[in-house]
Design a protein around this motif. Structure first.
Motif, mmCIF file in Angstrom:
data_model
loop_
_atom_site.group_PDB
_atom_site.id
_atom_site.type_symbol
_atom_site.label_atom_id
_atom_site.label_comp_id
_atom_site.label_asym_id
_atom_site.label_seq_id
_atom_site.Cartn_x
_atom_site.Cartn_y
_atom_site.Cartn_z
ATOM 1 N N SER A 165 -15.489 -39.275 1.527
ATOM 2 C CA SER A 165 -15.646 -37.864 1.855
ATOM 3 C C SER A 165 -14.295 -37.163 1.898
ATOM 4 C CB SER A 165 -16.320 -37.699 3.224
ATOM 5 O OG SER A 165 -17.611 -38.257 3.235
ATOM 6 N N LEU A 166 -14.326 -35.887 1.614
ATOM 7 C CA LEU A 166 -13.169 -35.005 1.777
ATOM 8 C C LEU A 166 -13.673 -33.656 2.261
ATOM 9 C CD1 LEU A 166 -10.879 -35.496 -1.375
ATOM 10 C CD2 LEU A 166 -10.295 -36.055 0.986
ATOM 11 N N ARG A 167 -12.807 -32.960 2.960
ATOM 12 C CA ARG A 167 -13.134 -31.600 3.394
ATOM 13 C C ARG A 167 -12.056 -30.659 2.885
ATOM 14 N NH1 ARG A 167 -16.527 -29.361 7.169
ATOM 15 N NH2 ARG A 167 -15.919 -27.352 8.086
ATOM 16 N N LEU A 168 -12.453 -29.736 2.035
ATOM 17 C CA LEU A 168 -11.533 -28.731 1.521
ATOM 18 C C LEU A 168 -11.616 -27.485 2.398
ATOM 19 C CD1 LEU A 168 -12.204 -28.950 -2.323
ATOM 20 C CD2 LEU A 168 -10.657 -30.319 -0.914
ATOM 21 N N SER A 169 -10.478 -26.851 2.568
ATOM 22 C CA SER A 169 -10.430 -25.594 3.300
ATOM 23 C C SER A 169 -9.733 -24.540 2.460
ATOM 24 C CB SER A 169 -9.686 -25.767 4.623
ATOM 25 O OG SER A 169 -10.404 -26.584 5.509
ATOM 26 N N CYS A 170 -10.118 -23.308 2.687
ATOM 27 C CA CYS A 170 -9.500 -22.175 1.994
ATOM 28 C C CYS A 170 -9.190 -21.131 3.057
ATOM 29 C CB CYS A 170 -10.444 -21.626 0.945
ATOM 30 S SG CYS A 170 -9.875 -20.123 0.118
ATOM 31 N N ALA A 171 -7.915 -20.828 3.200
ATOM 32 C CA ALA A 171 -7.484 -19.815 4.152
ATOM 33 C C ALA A 171 -7.251 -18.504 3.417
ATOM 34 C CB ALA A 171 -6.204 -20.270 4.845
ATOM 35 N N ALA A 172 -7.804 -17.430 3.960
ATOM 36 C CA ALA A 172 -7.701 -16.124 3.323
ATOM 37 C C ALA A 172 -6.861 -15.185 4.166
ATOM 38 C CB ALA A 172 -9.093 -15.537 3.126
ATOM 39 N N SER A 173 -6.041 -14.407 3.501
ATOM 40 C CA SER A 173 -5.271 -13.385 4.200
ATOM 41 C C SER A 173 -6.096 -12.105 4.259
ATOM 42 C CB SER A 173 -3.961 -13.122 3.463
ATOM 43 O OG SER A 173 -4.239 -12.558 2.196
ATOM 44 N N GLY A 174 -5.658 -11.178 5.047
ATOM 45 C CA GLY A 174 -6.342 -9.895 5.092
ATOM 46 C C GLY A 174 -7.299 -9.792 6.264
ATOM 47 N N ARG A 175 -7.596 -8.546 6.623
ATOM 48 C CA ARG A 175 -8.421 -8.312 7.798
ATOM 49 C C ARG A 175 -9.882 -8.081 7.459
ATOM 50 N NH1 ARG A 175 -5.201 -3.413 10.374
ATOM 51 N NH2 ARG A 175 -5.151 -2.859 8.170
ATOM 52 N N THR A 176 -10.228 -8.135 6.174
ATOM 53 C CA THR A 176 -11.610 -7.833 5.781
ATOM 54 C C THR A 176 -12.288 -9.037 5.166
ATOM 55 O OG1 THR A 176 -10.832 -7.021 3.627
ATOM 56 C CG2 THR A 176 -11.089 -5.411 5.410
ATOM 57 N N PHE A 177 -11.915 -10.220 5.632
ATOM 58 C CA PHE A 177 -12.469 -11.447 5.076
ATOM 59 C C PHE A 177 -13.985 -11.440 5.131
ATOM 60 C CE2 PHE A 177 -12.664 -15.731 3.753
ATOM 61 C CZ PHE A 177 -13.541 -16.418 4.584
ATOM 62 N N ASN A 178 -14.546 -10.887 6.198
ATOM 63 C CA ASN A 178 -16.001 -10.917 6.335
ATOM 64 C C ASN A 178 -16.701 -9.917 5.425
ATOM 65 O OD1 ASN A 178 -15.351 -8.591 7.647
ATOM 66 N ND2 ASN A 178 -16.159 -9.191 9.631
ATOM 67 N N SER A 179 -15.948 -9.252 4.565
ATOM 68 C CA SER A 179 -16.542 -8.379 3.550
ATOM 69 C C SER A 179 -16.754 -9.103 2.226
ATOM 70 C CB SER A 179 -15.637 -7.169 3.290
ATOM 71 O OG SER A 179 -15.479 -6.403 4.456
ATOM 72 N N TYR A 180 -16.232 -10.316 2.128
ATOM 73 C CA TYR A 180 -16.222 -11.034 0.856
ATOM 74 C C TYR A 180 -17.190 -12.210 0.843
ATOM 75 C CZ TYR A 180 -11.928 -8.499 -0.189
ATOM 76 O OH TYR A 180 -10.996 -7.524 -0.439
ATOM 77 N N ALA A 181 -17.908 -12.324 -0.245
ATOM 78 C CA ALA A 181 -18.590 -13.574 -0.532
ATOM 79 C C ALA A 181 -17.538 -14.544 -1.067
ATOM 80 C CB ALA A 181 -19.691 -13.371 -1.560
ATOM 81 N N MET A 182 -17.740 -15.809 -0.804
ATOM 82 C CA MET A 182 -16.757 -16.819 -1.178
ATOM 83 C C MET A 182 -17.411 -17.895 -2.045
ATOM 84 S SD MET A 182 -14.067 -15.673 0.303
ATOM 85 C CE MET A 182 -12.962 -17.060 0.027
ATOM 86 N N GLY A 183 -16.633 -18.413 -2.954
ATOM 87 C CA GLY A 183 -17.152 -19.466 -3.827
ATOM 88 C C GLY A 183 -16.146 -20.576 -4.031
ATOM 89 N N TRP A 184 -16.660 -21.727 -4.392
ATOM 90 C CA TRP A 184 -15.831 -22.856 -4.822
ATOM 91 C C TRP A 184 -16.202 -23.190 -6.259
ATOM 92 C CZ3 TRP A 184 -11.797 -24.999 -2.298
ATOM 93 C CH2 TRP A 184 -11.696 -24.792 -0.920
ATOM 94 N N PHE A 185 -15.180 -23.375 -7.051
ATOM 95 C CA PHE A 185 -15.342 -23.772 -8.438
ATOM 96 C C PHE A 185 -14.448 -24.987 -8.681
ATOM 97 C CE2 PHE A 185 -17.659 -20.157 -10.299
ATOM 98 C CZ PHE A 185 -17.585 -19.266 -9.238
ATOM 99 N N ARG A 186 -14.689 -25.674 -9.784
ATOM 100 C CA ARG A 186 -13.835 -26.815 -10.098
ATOM 101 C C ARG A 186 -13.636 -26.914 -11.602
ATOM 102 N NH1 ARG A 186 -17.954 -31.807 -8.457
ATOM 103 N NH2 ARG A 186 -19.399 -31.587 -10.220
ATOM 104 N N GLN A 187 -12.526 -27.530 -11.963
ATOM 105 C CA GLN A 187 -12.209 -27.700 -13.368
ATOM 106 C C GLN A 187 -11.613 -29.075 -13.579
ATOM 107 O OE1 GLN A 187 -9.615 -24.719 -15.086
ATOM 108 N NE2 GLN A 187 -10.382 -25.151 -17.131
ATOM 109 N N ALA A 188 -12.299 -29.868 -14.373
ATOM 110 C CA ALA A 188 -11.814 -31.196 -14.743
ATOM 111 C C ALA A 188 -11.018 -31.085 -16.044
ATOM 112 C CB ALA A 188 -12.977 -32.160 -14.918
ATOM 113 N N PRO A 189 -10.116 -32.017 -16.299
ATOM 114 C CA PRO A 189 -9.307 -31.956 -17.520
ATOM 115 C C PRO A 189 -10.177 -31.886 -18.775
ATOM 116 C CG PRO A 189 -8.440 -33.601 -16.029
ATOM 117 C CD PRO A 189 -9.722 -33.135 -15.429
ATOM 118 N N GLY A 190 -9.873 -30.919 -19.635
ATOM 119 C CA GLY A 190 -10.613 -30.772 -20.877
ATOM 120 C C GLY A 190 -11.939 -30.049 -20.743
#
Length: 124
Positions: A17-42
């Protein structure tokens, strides 16, 4: 303007298992939908998971459903991706993204802001 910084990537054995985190700057974070994407080589960058601004709506790629969990803490301006039962094919650079679009968008073109990515390597 939103700046995103991912952390938590690393090397893990298959089944781990791993846990990824994403820290966002700005005061309007709760206005944004958030997503995770990934890219493997090639490969093209692909959708992993998304969460609406409220956290009520979440979507997962079929390949990670039941193994990954996306969550957010609007008080801390963070979004996380808990990854369990990792497989070799989960190896990729994982990116956090933000959008003002409603819901939990699954297409990368819907997202405006992107982090630099964090490497996840799963050994078989």
């Amino acid at each position: 303007q939103v700046q995103l910084v991912e952390s938590g990537g690393g090397l893990v054995q298959a089944g781990g298992s791993l846990r990824l985190s994403c820290a966002a700057s700005g005061r309007t974070f709760n206005s944004y939908a958030m997503g995770w994407f990934r890219q493997a080589p090639g490969n093209e960058r692909q959708f992993v998971a998304a969460i609406s601004w409220s956290g009520v709506r979440v979507y997962y790629a079929d390949s990670v459903k039941g193994r990954f969990t996306i969550s957010r803490d609007n008080a801390k301006n963070t979004v996380s991706l808990q990854m369990n039962s990792l497989k070799f094919e989960d190896t990729a650079v994982y990116y956090c993204a933000a959008t003002v679009q409603a819901g939990a968008p699954r297409y990368q073109n819907d997202y405006t802001y992107w982090g630099q990515g964090t490497q996840v390597t799963v050994s078989s």
